[in-house]
Design an enzyme around this catalytic site. Structure first.
Site, short mmCIF file in Angstrom:
data_model
loop_
_atom_site.label_atom_id
_atom_site.label_comp_id
_atom_site.label_asym_id
_atom_site.label_seq_id
_atom_site.Cartn_x
_atom_site.Cartn_y
_atom_site.Cartn_z
N LYS A 1 -0.38 4.80 4.65
CA LYS A 1 -1.24 3.86 5.38
C LYS A 1 -0.65 3.58 6.76
O LYS A 1 0.54 3.28 6.89
CB LYS A 1 -1.40 2.55 4.59
CG LYS A 1 -2.44 1.61 5.19
CD LYS A 1 -2.77 0.47 4.23
CE LYS A 1 -3.79 -0.48 4.82
NZ LYS A 1 -5.07 0.18 5.13
N HIS B 1 0.84 -1.20 0.00
CA HIS B 1 0.00 0.00 0.00
C HIS B 1 0.88 1.25 0.00
O HIS B 1 2.08 1.20 0.20
CB HIS B 1 -0.92 0.03 1.23
CG HIS B 1 -2.11 -0.87 1.11
ND1 HIS B 1 -2.05 -2.21 1.41
CD2 HIS B 1 -3.38 -0.63 0.70
CE1 HIS B 1 -3.23 -2.76 1.20
NE2 HIS B 1 -4.06 -1.82 0.78
#
Length: 248
Positions: A139, A135
């Site tokens: 995040k 990600h």
């Protein structure tokens, strides 16, 4: 026309949810934001027919409670909830319909269903299960909610739970051999990757991999709005995207 309220409306997901609400033919009831404290969770819940939350784990319960007080359906896409928070959501679902999903992309939910079937056919004694997710660098939780959902799907296919199967993550240094039947996780954070997940089953003689890549966050917003519209005609209960997609 269905009125949809959005918690965190000025955030990255909030803006996409606003656009997808209009695209779906619904009406935007408004939203909460840090810059507009005048709109509280309770005032938003009173004005909306359904509510969507992609904010953060700390705020999720407060928002769900506001939805329950107003008797409105609640769609929760926030990741990083702990066991106590998930239990609180399940309790509130006795009063209102709640759609709680790790990922609202249709493709991911199909992958979850396939993962459970594969795990049932590929026993942990001979096939190691490893989940790798990547990600964007912003995040804050790891493993991702989708990675955990994949792990739970593998465990369910093997008639156990993720906790009972055992989790292997954060390997570093002299860790010893891999535990048989455990489910491994690796989390990568780099650049602006929207989301990539790979589930690998590996034996001594073959590897099988399932991979899903998201290229646009809009797919999550589209799915969440679809879930909100679906939830307005459902009785109280805790639902997932498999219910919205007609897979359960």
């Amino acid at each position: 026309m269905t009125q949809i309220g959005i918690f965190g409306i000025t955030g990255r997901m909030g803006r996409l949810l606003s656009e997808e609400t209009t695209a779906a033919g619904a009406t935007l009831a408004g939203g909460t934001s840090r810059s507009n404290p005048a709109t509280t969770p309770d005032t938003l819940a009173a004005a909306a027919d359904a509510l969507i939350d992609f904010t953060n784990a700390e705020a999720a319960i407060t928002h769900a409670e506001a939805a329950a007080r107003a008797g409105k359906p609640f769609v929760l896409g926030t990741s990083g909830l702990n066991a106590a928070q998930e239990a609180a959501i399940a309790e509130l679902a006795k009063r209102i319909p709640i759609v709680y999903a790790a990922n609202f992309a249709p493709g991911v939910n199909l992958i979850l269903a396939i993962a459970e079937r594969l795990a049932a056919a590929l026993p942990g004694e001979t096939y190691d299960a490893e989940i790798v997710e990547t990600h964007h660098r912003q995040k804050v939780d790891a493993p991702s909610g989708t990675a955990i959902a994949l792990g739970r799907a593998v465990a369910a296919g093997r008639n156990t739970t993720l906790e009972q199967a055992g989790i292997e993550s954060g390997r570093d240094g002299h860790t010893g051999p891999r535990k048989t039947g455990a489910i491994g996780f690796a989390a990568l954070r780099a650049g602006q990757v929207v989301g990539e997940h790979t589930l690998l089953f590996a034996s001594g003689s073959e590897h099988i991999a399932l991979t899903h890549r998201s290229f646009d966050r809009r797919v999550y917003a589209t799915g969440a709005v679809r879930a909100a519209l679906w939830a307005t005609s459902q009785p109280p209960g805790l639902y997932g995207m498999k219910h919205v997609l007609g897979m359960a």
